[in-house]
Design a protein around this motif. Structure first.
Motif, PDB file in Angstrom:
ATOM      1  N   LEU A   1      58.337 -16.811  88.701  1.00  0.00           N
ATOM      2  CA  LEU A   1      59.238 -17.711  89.423  1.00  0.00           C
ATOM      3  C   LEU A   1      58.611 -19.075  89.698  1.00  0.00           C
ATOM      4  O   LEU A   1      59.309 -20.031  89.981  1.00  0.00           O
ATOM      5  CB  LEU A   1      59.678 -17.080  90.746  1.00  0.00           C
ATOM      6  CG  LEU A   1      60.416 -15.745  90.625  1.00  0.00           C
ATOM      7  CD1 LEU A   1      60.776 -15.210  91.992  1.00  0.00           C
ATOM      8  CD2 LEU A   1      61.659 -15.899  89.784  1.00  0.00           C
TER       9      LEU A   1
ATOM     10  N   GLU B   1      54.353  -8.982  83.263  1.00  0.00           N
ATOM     11  CA  GLU B   1      55.338  -7.912  83.465  1.00  0.00           C
ATOM     12  C   GLU B   1      56.642  -8.215  82.734  1.00  0.00           C
ATOM     13  O   GLU B   1      57.310  -7.317  82.237  1.00  0.00           O
ATOM     14  CB  GLU B   1      55.590  -7.705  84.962  1.00  0.00           C
ATOM     15  CG  GLU B   1      54.448  -6.986  85.652  1.00  0.00           C
ATOM     16  CD  GLU B   1      54.497  -7.071  87.182  1.00  0.00           C
ATOM     17  OE1 GLU B   1      53.889  -6.215  87.832  1.00  0.00           O
ATOM     18  OE2 GLU B   1      55.137  -8.004  87.720  1.00  0.00           O
ATOM     19  N   ILE B   2      56.982  -9.501  82.674  1.00  0.00           N
ATOM     20  CA  ILE B   2      58.194  -9.887  81.940  1.00  0.00           C
ATOM     21  C   ILE B   2      58.022  -9.579  80.450  1.00  0.00           C
ATOM     22  O   ILE B   2      58.893  -8.982  79.824  1.00  0.00           O
ATOM     23  CB  ILE B   2      58.485 -11.388  82.128  1.00  0.00           C
ATOM     24  CG1 ILE B   2      58.703 -11.719  83.603  1.00  0.00           C
ATOM     25  CG2 ILE B   2      59.686 -11.808  81.283  1.00  0.00           C
ATOM     26  CD1 ILE B   2      60.060 -11.408  84.132  1.00  0.00           C
TER      27      ILE B   2
ATOM     28  N   LEU C   1      66.382 -14.713  87.633  1.00  0.00           N
ATOM     29  CA  LEU C   1      65.496 -13.677  88.148  1.00  0.00           C
ATOM     30  C   LEU C   1      65.233 -13.922  89.627  1.00  0.00           C
ATOM     31  O   LEU C   1      65.017 -15.052  90.042  1.00  0.00           O
ATOM     32  CB  LEU C   1      64.182 -13.722  87.371  1.00  0.00           C
ATOM     33  CG  LEU C   1      63.491 -12.411  87.134  1.00  0.00           C
ATOM     34  CD1 LEU C   1      64.300 -11.584  86.152  1.00  0.00           C
ATOM     35  CD2 LEU C   1      62.101 -12.641  86.597  1.00  0.00           C
ATOM     36  N   GLN C   2      65.254 -12.840  90.419  1.00  0.00           N
ATOM     37  CA  GLN C   2      65.046 -12.983  91.862  1.00  0.00           C
ATOM     38  C   GLN C   2      63.706 -12.395  92.303  1.00  0.00           C
ATOM     39  O   GLN C   2      63.214 -12.731  93.362  1.00  0.00           O
ATOM     40  CB  GLN C   2      66.148 -12.225  92.615  1.00  0.00           C
ATOM     41  CG  GLN C   2      67.532 -12.756  92.370  1.00  0.00           C
ATOM     42  CD  GLN C   2      68.055 -13.506  93.558  1.00  0.00           C
ATOM     43  OE1 GLN C   2      67.467 -13.463  94.629  1.00  0.00           O
ATOM     44  NE2 GLN C   2      69.144 -14.211  93.384  1.00  0.00           N
ATOM     45  N   LEU C   3      63.194 -11.486  91.525  1.00  0.00           N
ATOM     46  CA  LEU C   3      61.999 -10.765  91.955  1.00  0.00           C
ATOM     47  C   LEU C   3      60.753 -11.401  91.342  1.00  0.00           C
ATOM     48  O   LEU C   3      60.773 -11.810  90.184  1.00  0.00           O
ATOM     49  CB  LEU C   3      62.104  -9.297  91.540  1.00  0.00           C
ATOM     50  CG  LEU C   3      63.311  -8.564  92.127  1.00  0.00           C
ATOM     51  CD1 LEU C   3      63.447  -7.173  91.528  1.00  0.00           C
ATOM     52  CD2 LEU C   3      63.188  -8.466  93.629  1.00  0.00           C
ATOM     53  N   PRO C   4      59.689 -11.487  92.124  1.00  0.00           N
ATOM     54  CA  PRO C   4      58.512 -12.233  91.668  1.00  0.00           C
ATOM     55  C   PRO C   4      57.630 -11.461  90.678  1.00  0.00           C
ATOM     56  O   PRO C   4      56.483 -11.151  90.959  1.00  0.00           O
ATOM     57  CB  PRO C   4      57.757 -12.505  92.981  1.00  0.00           C
ATOM     58  CG  PRO C   4      58.137 -11.373  93.870  1.00  0.00           C
ATOM     59  CD  PRO C   4      59.537 -10.991  93.497  1.00  0.00           C
ATOM     60  N   PHE C   5      58.170 -11.140  89.522  1.00  0.00           N
ATOM     61  CA  PHE C   5      57.362 -10.492  88.489  1.00  0.00           C
ATOM     62  C   PHE C   5      56.318 -11.466  87.972  1.00  0.00           C
ATOM     63  O   PHE C   5      56.530 -12.678  87.980  1.00  0.00           O
ATOM     64  CB  PHE C   5      58.242 -10.065  87.319  1.00  0.00           C
ATOM     65  CG  PHE C   5      59.084  -8.852  87.590  1.00  0.00           C
ATOM     66  CD1 PHE C   5      58.519  -7.591  87.527  1.00  0.00           C
ATOM     67  CD2 PHE C   5      60.420  -8.971  87.908  1.00  0.00           C
ATOM     68  CE1 PHE C   5      59.287  -6.464  87.775  1.00  0.00           C
ATOM     69  CE2 PHE C   5      61.194  -7.856  88.160  1.00  0.00           C
ATOM     70  CZ  PHE C   5      60.622  -6.591  88.100  1.00  0.00           C
TER      71      PHE C   5
ATOM     72  N   ASN D   1      52.962 -15.836  88.663  1.00  0.00           N
ATOM     73  CA  ASN D   1      54.295 -15.421  89.111  1.00  0.00           C
ATOM     74  C   ASN D   1      55.322 -16.173  88.272  1.00  0.00           C
ATOM     75  O   ASN D   1      55.345 -17.396  88.246  1.00  0.00           O
ATOM     76  CB  ASN D   1      54.419 -15.759  90.599  1.00  0.00           C
ATOM     77  CG  ASN D   1      55.803 -15.485  91.146  1.00  0.00           C
ATOM     78  OD1 ASN D   1      56.735 -15.181  90.407  1.00  0.00           O
ATOM     79  ND2 ASN D   1      55.926 -15.576  92.444  1.00  0.00           N
TER      80      ASN D   1
END
Lengths: 279, 335
Positions: free
Chosen positions: A134, A94-95, A86-90, A132
């Motif tokens: 990430l 949200e995941i 994953l690259q976007l800071p969900f 986050n």
């Protein structure tokens, strides 16, 4: 009940799966095991619809898997991988919410929020939901993903929930390995999930798997209850490794040991070793 | 955010060689739809507002929103926060077509050359290069996003080389036009332009939010999105066509305005989060406000000379973006 009947899968010049058949029970954890390249992931991809099999059929609750509507099927069948790039800071929330995407158009329904709450509690990640994704540790990330995968099939009737796990614990430390597999075991035994998991560690399979499918070069070596399937012979045949199986008194399951030093002196290894160093 | 866009629009419509106060704008708008608020304004102000300022502001709003929305779409599609619509050859194809039109147009398309020919040619160029990239990236009936990215780079390079070759044969006047075009400008704004690109831009702005959930799911991975019941091939094709049409239309009218498609989604992701359900709408508004203000600066800061808007977006956006990066780097929440 998931029925695999004479599954074949070919790519040009190679047969990746060849005549694999087995019945995977609901309410049980079935482990798929085999050496690297034995066709474990291919088998899961066939069941998940990611690849189209060249022969045979896959039945899910007596109905052909590919005759289901993809959206309806996604409410019954879900898939957890080893890791996600994953690259976007969900946020973790949200995941998990993504698992409910088949159920709403643009805004999560009250039921969706409730399920997110329930699966998060079940998996024990409530305190992480606002974080986050990430910035979470590997074990935490994997539990968030498990909550997502569970939220996806949470509402399906009992006996119609299929969860596939592709090496779910391979990147986790021993604590998280047992935590995650313990959760999955509980899902199968107390909530009637059909769980199909690729595992690498035979000791983990001894503890958590009910049934085991052994694969070698795309062929089925053995399938059945783990006590019947695991033997020193089948493990040698599947993995090419001589092992000893032990049953300590008072323990529910066996464990495996491998003498790595003896393995290193076998002729096969020597030959290979010589080839590499003296050519 | 809507208030921001309105404020920017009113400011941009009011400031310039002919000053118009926000109240006068209100008066003129209401007058047009049949109410008289009794706010005094003269005829020149009215003409300037309706004929020059308003179409230009609307153009900035539409183009800003479209570029930002398509930036979000591309970043979602490529699962990479650094992607922008230029990656798949839209900008370079449009440039090539535009430069050919500018330089060779007078001889090849005698009688046809003019503003609209340029617009149409740039639009066609954008679509052509996009379709080329897209066809190359098809593999076994599927779109391979990684190949698409690399093919985009190759097509960009080739189109760039051809553009360069044509540019060499340009005369003084044509060179000026090319330079201005490649830095972007809203100077050619007219109602015809606004109405010309509106359907294309509206399609991408309105269409993209329908894929918000799918783009979120795609960030997990393509197969994972499919496991969630999303038809990933349809998703990829739709998002790409929406971007090509929207950005193609924008480039055709305004030339190449860099940075908006890349930076606006980025900035808003830091505040609104990465969830496309919010991000797409927020980016549309953010892009509209940013480009409206940038255009205002571009035509007022060195009046009567107009600075190309691409320079403004880069000069202001670049440092601001760096500042945000530094701030986020400290918080460790980026990427």
């Amino acid at each position: 009940m998931l029925e695999l009947q004479n599954i074949h899968f070919n790519v040009p010049g190679r047969q990746l799966l060849s005549d694999v058949s087995c019945n995977i029970r609901s309410g049980a954890l079935t482990a798929v095991m085999g050496a690297n390249g034995a066709g474990k992931s291919t088998l899961l991809k066939a069941v998940s619809g990611e690849i189209k099999i060249s022969g045979g059929q896959i039945l899910w609750n007596k109905q052909h898997m590919d005759t289901y509507d993809p959206k309806e099927l996604s409410k019954k069948r879900s898939f957890l991988r080893q890791n996600y790039a994953l690259q976007l800071p969900f946020t973790a929330y949200e995941i998990v919410e993504m698992g409910r995407y088949p159920y709403f158009h643009s805004r999560a329904t009250a039921r969706c929020r409730q399920v997110i709450e329930e699966t998060s509690t079940y998996v024990g990640i409530q305190h992480l939901l606002k974080r986050n994704y990430l910035t979470l540790s590997g074990g935490e990330q994997q539990r968030v993903q498990l909550a997502r995968v569970l939220a996806q099939v949470w509402d399906a009737p009992e006996g119609q929930r299929l969860v596939m796990l592709d090496e779910p614990v391979s990147a986790l430390d021993i604590h998280y390995q047992h935590q995650l597999l313990g959760l999955v075991y509980d899902l199968a035994h107390h909530k009637g999930y059909t769980v199909l998991a690729i595992l690498h560690d035979i000791n983990l399979a001894f503890q958590y798997a009910d049934d085991v499918l052994l694969l070698k070069d795309g062929h089925k070596v053995a399938f059945g209850a783990q006590n019947d399937v695991f033997s020193e012979e089948t493990i040698l045949e599947t993995f090419g490794v001589s092992v000893s199986l032990h049953q300590p008194p008072g323990y529910a399951h066996r464990y495996i040991t491998v003498d790595g030093r003896r393995l290193a002196t076998t002729t096969h290894f020597m030959q290979e070793h010589n080839n590499y160093s003296f050519k | 955010m809507i208030a921001c866009v309105l404020l920017a629009a009113v400011l941009a419509a009011g400031i310039g060689a002919v000053q118009i106060s926000p109240l006068q704008i209100l008066g003129m708008v209401f007058h047009k739809i049949g109410f008289d608020l009794g706010i005094p304004y003269n005829e020149m102000q009215e003409t300037v507002f309706w004929v020059i300022r308003l179409p230009r502001v609307l153009l900035a709003v539409i183009i800003g929103a479209t570029l930002a929305v398509c930036g979000v779409g591309m970043q979602g599609l490529f699962r990479n926060p650094l992607a922008d619509p230029g990656l798949i050859g839209i900008g370079s194809g449009a440039s090539l077509a535009a430069v050919i039109t500018l330089v060779l147009g007078t001889s090849l398309l005698a009688g046809l050359s003019g503003q609209y020919t340029l617009n149409v040619m740039a639009f066609l160029g954008a679509l052509a290069s996009m379709i080329a990239v897209y066809r190359i990236s098809r593999q076994d009936g599927k779109t391979n996003v990684a190949i698409m990215l690399l093919a985009g780079i190759a097509v960009n390079a080739m189109a760039g080389a051809l553009t360069g070759m044509v540019t060499i044969s340009a005369n003084e006047q044509q060179l000026r036009s090319i330079t201005f075009w490649s830095m972007g400008s809203l100077g050619g704004a007219s109602w015809n332009n606004v109405l010309g690109i509106l359907p294309f831009c509206a399609l991408s702005i309105i269409g993209m939010p329908f894929f918000a959930k799918s783009l979120n799911a795609l960030s997990l991975g393509e197969s994972d999105a499919a496991h969630l019941g999303i038809r990933t091939e349809r998703l990829k094709n739709s998002v790409m066509y929406l971007c090509a049409i929207g950005v193609g239309a924008c480039v055709a009218v305004s030339g190449i305005i860099v940075f908006v498609g890349l930076v606006v989604p980025h900035i808003l992701r830091m505040t609104a989060g990465p969830d496309h359900k919010r991000l797409i709408g927020a980016s549309a508004l953010g892009g509209a406000a940013l480009l409206t203000l940038a255009d205002l600066v571009s035509r007022t800061v060195a009046a009567p000379v107009e600075i190309p808007i691409g320079i403004i977006t880069s000069v202001v956006g670049g440092p601001f973006f760096l500042y945000l990066l530094m701030k986020e780097k400290k918080k460790q929440t980026l990427i």
